[in-house]
Design a protein around this motif. Structure first.
Motif, PDB file in Angstrom:
ATOM      1  N   ALA A  20       0.815  -1.216   0.000  1.00 31.46           N
ATOM      2  CA  ALA A  20       0.000   0.000   0.000  1.00 31.46           C
ATOM      3  C   ALA A  20       0.849   1.267   0.000  1.00 31.46           C
ATOM      4  O   ALA A  20       0.418   2.285  -0.511  1.00 31.46           O
ATOM      5  CB  ALA A  20      -0.933  -0.006   1.211  1.00 31.46           C
ATOM      6  N   ALA A  21       2.052   1.204   0.569  1.00 33.20           N
ATOM      7  CA  ALA A  21       2.878   2.407   0.641  1.00 33.20           C
ATOM      8  C   ALA A  21       3.286   2.899  -0.734  1.00 33.20           C
ATOM      9  O   ALA A  21       3.664   4.044  -0.899  1.00 33.20           O
ATOM     10  CB  ALA A  21       4.122   2.154   1.477  1.00 33.20           C
ATOM     11  N   HIS A  22       3.206   2.040  -1.718  1.00 30.88           N
ATOM     12  CA  HIS A  22       3.560   2.450  -3.069  1.00 30.88           C
ATOM     13  C   HIS A  22       2.415   3.207  -3.720  1.00 30.88           C
ATOM     14  O   HIS A  22       2.612   3.898  -4.695  1.00 30.88           O
ATOM     15  CB  HIS A  22       3.966   1.230  -3.906  1.00 30.88           C
ATOM     16  CG  HIS A  22       5.207   0.587  -3.380  1.00 30.88           C
ATOM     17  ND1 HIS A  22       6.451   0.846  -3.885  1.00 30.88           N
ATOM     18  CD2 HIS A  22       5.407  -0.260  -2.352  1.00 30.88           C
ATOM     19  CE1 HIS A  22       7.353   0.165  -3.216  1.00 30.88           C
ATOM     20  NE2 HIS A  22       6.745  -0.511  -2.282  1.00 30.88           N
ATOM     21  N   LYS A  31      -2.347  12.936   8.660  1.00 29.70           N
ATOM     22  CA  LYS A  31      -2.080  13.833   9.794  1.00 29.70           C
ATOM     23  C   LYS A  31      -2.889  13.387  11.003  1.00 29.70           C
ATOM     24  O   LYS A  31      -2.389  13.414  12.137  1.00 29.70           O
ATOM     25  CB  LYS A  31      -2.414  15.276   9.422  1.00 29.70           C
ATOM     26  CG  LYS A  31      -2.038  16.275  10.489  1.00 29.70           C
ATOM     27  CD  LYS A  31      -2.252  17.698  10.044  1.00 29.70           C
ATOM     28  CE  LYS A  31      -1.803  18.659  11.127  1.00 29.70           C
ATOM     29  NZ  LYS A  31      -1.951  20.056  10.725  1.00 29.70           N
ATOM     30  N   ALA A  32      -4.111  12.926  10.769  1.00 26.56           N
ATOM     31  CA  ALA A  32      -4.941  12.421  11.866  1.00 26.56           C
ATOM     32  C   ALA A  32      -4.351  11.128  12.441  1.00 26.56           C
ATOM     33  O   ALA A  32      -4.334  10.938  13.661  1.00 26.56           O
ATOM     34  CB  ALA A  32      -6.370  12.190  11.383  1.00 26.56           C
ATOM     35  N   VAL A  33      -3.849  10.262  11.578  1.00 23.43           N
ATOM     36  CA  VAL A  33      -3.204   9.029  12.043  1.00 23.43           C
ATOM     37  C   VAL A  33      -1.955   9.382  12.855  1.00 23.43           C
ATOM     38  O   VAL A  33      -1.667   8.760  13.878  1.00 23.43           O
ATOM     39  CB  VAL A  33      -2.825   8.110  10.857  1.00 23.43           C
ATOM     40  CG1 VAL A  33      -2.033   6.893  11.323  1.00 23.43           C
ATOM     41  CG2 VAL A  33      -4.066   7.672  10.090  1.00 23.43           C
ATOM     42  N   ASP A 110      -3.200  -1.499   9.659  1.00 26.71           N
ATOM     43  CA  ASP A 110      -4.038  -1.105   8.526  1.00 26.71           C
ATOM     44  C   ASP A 110      -3.198  -0.463   7.424  1.00 26.71           C
ATOM     45  O   ASP A 110      -2.580   0.581   7.629  1.00 26.71           O
ATOM     46  CB  ASP A 110      -5.118  -0.132   9.009  1.00 26.71           C
ATOM     47  CG  ASP A 110      -6.047   0.269   7.889  1.00 26.71           C
ATOM     48  OD1 ASP A 110      -5.825   1.341   7.292  1.00 26.71           O
ATOM     49  OD2 ASP A 110      -6.987  -0.504   7.602  1.00 26.71           O
ATOM     50  N   ALA A 111      -3.163  -1.103   6.255  1.00 25.70           N
ATOM     51  CA  ALA A 111      -2.333  -0.636   5.132  1.00 25.70           C
ATOM     52  C   ALA A 111      -2.723   0.763   4.665  1.00 25.70           C
ATOM     53  O   ALA A 111      -1.856   1.568   4.303  1.00 25.70           O
ATOM     54  CB  ALA A 111      -2.416  -1.625   3.974  1.00 25.70           C
ATOM     55  N   ALA A 113      -4.079   3.178   6.516  1.00 27.11           N
ATOM     56  CA  ALA A 113      -3.601   4.127   7.534  1.00 27.11           C
ATOM     57  C   ALA A 113      -2.104   4.359   7.385  1.00 27.11           C
ATOM     58  O   ALA A 113      -1.633   5.501   7.489  1.00 27.11           O
ATOM     59  CB  ALA A 113      -3.940   3.622   8.935  1.00 27.11           C
ATOM     60  N   ARG A 114      -1.346   3.292   7.110  1.00 28.20           N
ATOM     61  CA  ARG A 114       0.100   3.448   6.903  1.00 28.20           C
ATOM     62  C   ARG A 114       0.378   4.308   5.677  1.00 28.20           C
ATOM     63  O   ARG A 114       1.210   5.214   5.719  1.00 28.20           O
ATOM     64  CB  ARG A 114       0.791   2.091   6.730  1.00 28.20           C
ATOM     65  CG  ARG A 114       0.978   1.324   8.006  1.00 28.20           C
ATOM     66  CD  ARG A 114       1.942   0.164   7.845  1.00 28.20           C
ATOM     67  NE  ARG A 114       1.726  -0.644   6.675  1.00 28.20           N
ATOM     68  CZ  ARG A 114       0.875  -1.666   6.583  1.00 28.20           C
ATOM     69  NH1 ARG A 114       0.142  -2.010   7.636  1.00 28.20           N
ATOM     70  NH2 ARG A 114       0.751  -2.351   5.461  1.00 28.20           N
ATOM     71  N   ALA A 115      -0.310   4.038   4.581  1.00 28.99           N
ATOM     72  CA  ALA A 115      -0.111   4.839   3.363  1.00 28.99           C
ATOM     73  C   ALA A 115      -0.436   6.299   3.634  1.00 28.99           C
ATOM     74  O   ALA A 115       0.268   7.204   3.158  1.00 28.99           O
ATOM     75  CB  ALA A 115      -0.961   4.294   2.221  1.00 28.99           C
ATOM     76  N   ASN A 116      -1.478   6.542   4.409  1.00 25.80           N
ATOM     77  CA  ASN A 116      -1.867   7.915   4.722  1.00 25.80           C
ATOM     78  C   ASN A 116      -0.827   8.619   5.586  1.00 25.80           C
ATOM     79  O   ASN A 116      -0.461   9.771   5.317  1.00 25.80           O
ATOM     80  CB  ASN A 116      -3.236   7.944   5.400  1.00 25.80           C
ATOM     81  CG  ASN A 116      -4.361   7.560   4.466  1.00 25.80           C
ATOM     82  OD1 ASN A 116      -4.204   7.563   3.242  1.00 25.80           O
ATOM     83  ND2 ASN A 116      -5.505   7.212   5.023  1.00 25.80           N
ATOM     84  N   VAL A 117      -0.318   7.946   6.607  1.00 28.81           N
ATOM     85  CA  VAL A 117       0.679   8.600   7.467  1.00 28.81           C
ATOM     86  C   VAL A 117       1.995   8.806   6.710  1.00 28.81           C
ATOM     87  O   VAL A 117       2.670   9.826   6.891  1.00 28.81           O
ATOM     88  CB  VAL A 117       0.876   7.849   8.807  1.00 28.81           C
ATOM     89  CG1 VAL A 117       1.745   6.622   8.676  1.00 28.81           C
ATOM     90  CG2 VAL A 117       1.449   8.788   9.860  1.00 28.81           C
ATOM     91  N   ILE A 118       2.334   7.896   5.823  1.00 23.86           N
ATOM     92  CA  ILE A 118       3.540   8.071   5.006  1.00 23.86           C
ATOM     93  C   ILE A 118       3.361   9.262   4.067  1.00 23.86           C
ATOM     94  O   ILE A 118       4.287  10.059   3.876  1.00 23.86           O
ATOM     95  CB  ILE A 118       3.881   6.770   4.245  1.00 23.86           C
ATOM     96  CG1 ILE A 118       4.326   5.699   5.246  1.00 23.86           C
ATOM     97  CG2 ILE A 118       4.947   7.012   3.186  1.00 23.86           C
ATOM     98  CD1 ILE A 118       4.363   4.294   4.688  1.00 23.86           C
ATOM     99  N   ALA A 119       2.167   9.420   3.507  1.00 27.74           N
ATOM    100  CA  ALA A 119       1.886  10.590   2.669  1.00 27.74           C
ATOM    101  C   ALA A 119       2.028  11.876   3.487  1.00 27.74           C
ATOM    102  O   ALA A 119       2.597  12.865   3.020  1.00 27.74           O
ATOM    103  CB  ALA A 119       0.493  10.489   2.059  1.00 27.74           C
ATOM    104  N   TYR A 120       1.528  11.861   4.720  1.00 28.01           N
ATOM    105  CA  TYR A 120       1.669  13.028   5.590  1.00 28.01           C
ATOM    106  C   TYR A 120       3.144  13.315   5.876  1.00 28.01           C
ATOM    107  O   TYR A 120       3.595  14.468   5.773  1.00 28.01           O
ATOM    108  CB  TYR A 120       0.895  12.811   6.898  1.00 28.01           C
ATOM    109  CG  TYR A 120       1.191  13.876   7.929  1.00 28.01           C
ATOM    110  CD1 TYR A 120       0.781  15.194   7.727  1.00 28.01           C
ATOM    111  CD2 TYR A 120       1.903  13.576   9.085  1.00 28.01           C
ATOM    112  CE1 TYR A 120       1.076  16.185   8.655  1.00 28.01           C
ATOM    113  CE2 TYR A 120       2.194  14.555  10.021  1.00 28.01           C
ATOM    114  CZ  TYR A 120       1.774  15.857   9.804  1.00 28.01           C
ATOM    115  OH  TYR A 120       2.076  16.838  10.716  1.00 28.01           O
ATOM    116  N   LEU A 121       3.905  12.283   6.233  1.00 26.37           N
ATOM    117  CA  LEU A 121       5.328  12.490   6.506  1.00 26.37           C
ATOM    118  C   LEU A 121       6.041  13.071   5.292  1.00 26.37           C
ATOM    119  O   LEU A 121       6.966  13.869   5.446  1.00 26.37           O
ATOM    120  CB  LEU A 121       5.986  11.166   6.925  1.00 26.37           C
ATOM    121  CG  LEU A 121       5.548  10.604   8.272  1.00 26.37           C
ATOM    122  CD1 LEU A 121       6.129   9.206   8.483  1.00 26.37           C
ATOM    123  CD2 LEU A 121       5.918  11.531   9.414  1.00 26.37           C
ATOM    124  N   GLY A 122       5.587  12.713   4.112  1.00 26.18           N
ATOM    125  CA  GLY A 122       6.172  13.254   2.891  1.00 26.18           C
ATOM    126  C   GLY A 122       5.941  14.728   2.702  1.00 26.18           C
ATOM    127  O   GLY A 122       6.644  15.384   1.927  1.00 26.18           O
TER     128      GLY A 122
END
Length: 125
Positions: A20-22, A31-33, A110-111, A113-122
């Motif tokens: 999912a991170a891809h 940001k919420a995560v 949750d894949a 949620a991980r993709a979302n937090v990685i997008a936020y960190l980006g």
């Protein structure tokens, strides 16, 4: 002709199983995560850390290298940069991704949620 059909079917199956991170996550939802991460991690331009290292500009940073943070030997020796794929693996199961690290967190199962937090960190640049 049958080889072509099989090759296309295998390629499609491989794409469907991609982590999912891809895929692009939603930074606003991320940001919420991240709110649960904020108990231990700052994510601002100050560079100051708390219990965990500051995550400002973490995407692309070599693991275990933020100046002033006391990393575990395992994290210092991890020999990886925090790419979206490496962040996904780490956030899934930190103890498995970098055995011996100090982060006492079971992971984000949750894949999406991980993709979302990685997008936020980006976005933290």
């Amino acid at each position: 002709m049958n080889r072509t059909i099989i090759a296309v079917a295998l390629a499609s199956a491989t794409f469907a199983l991609a982590p999912a991170a891809h895929a692009a996550g939603d930074a606003v939802k991320g940001k919420a995560v991240f709110a649960q991460c904020a108990a231990c991690h700052k994510a601002d331009a100050s560079g100051k850390s708390t219990i965990g290292p500051n995550l400002w500009k973490v995407v692309g940073r070599p693991a275990g290298t933020l100046a002033g943070f006391n990393y575990s030997a395992a994290m210092k020796g991890a020999k990886r940069s925090w790419t979206p794929a490496n962040l996904d693996a780490y956030l899934t199961a930190p103890a498995k991704a970098v055995p011996g690290n100090k982060m006492a967190f079971a992971g984000v199962k949750d894949a999406t949620a991980r993709a979302n937090v990685i997008a936020y960190l980006g976005t933290l640049k």
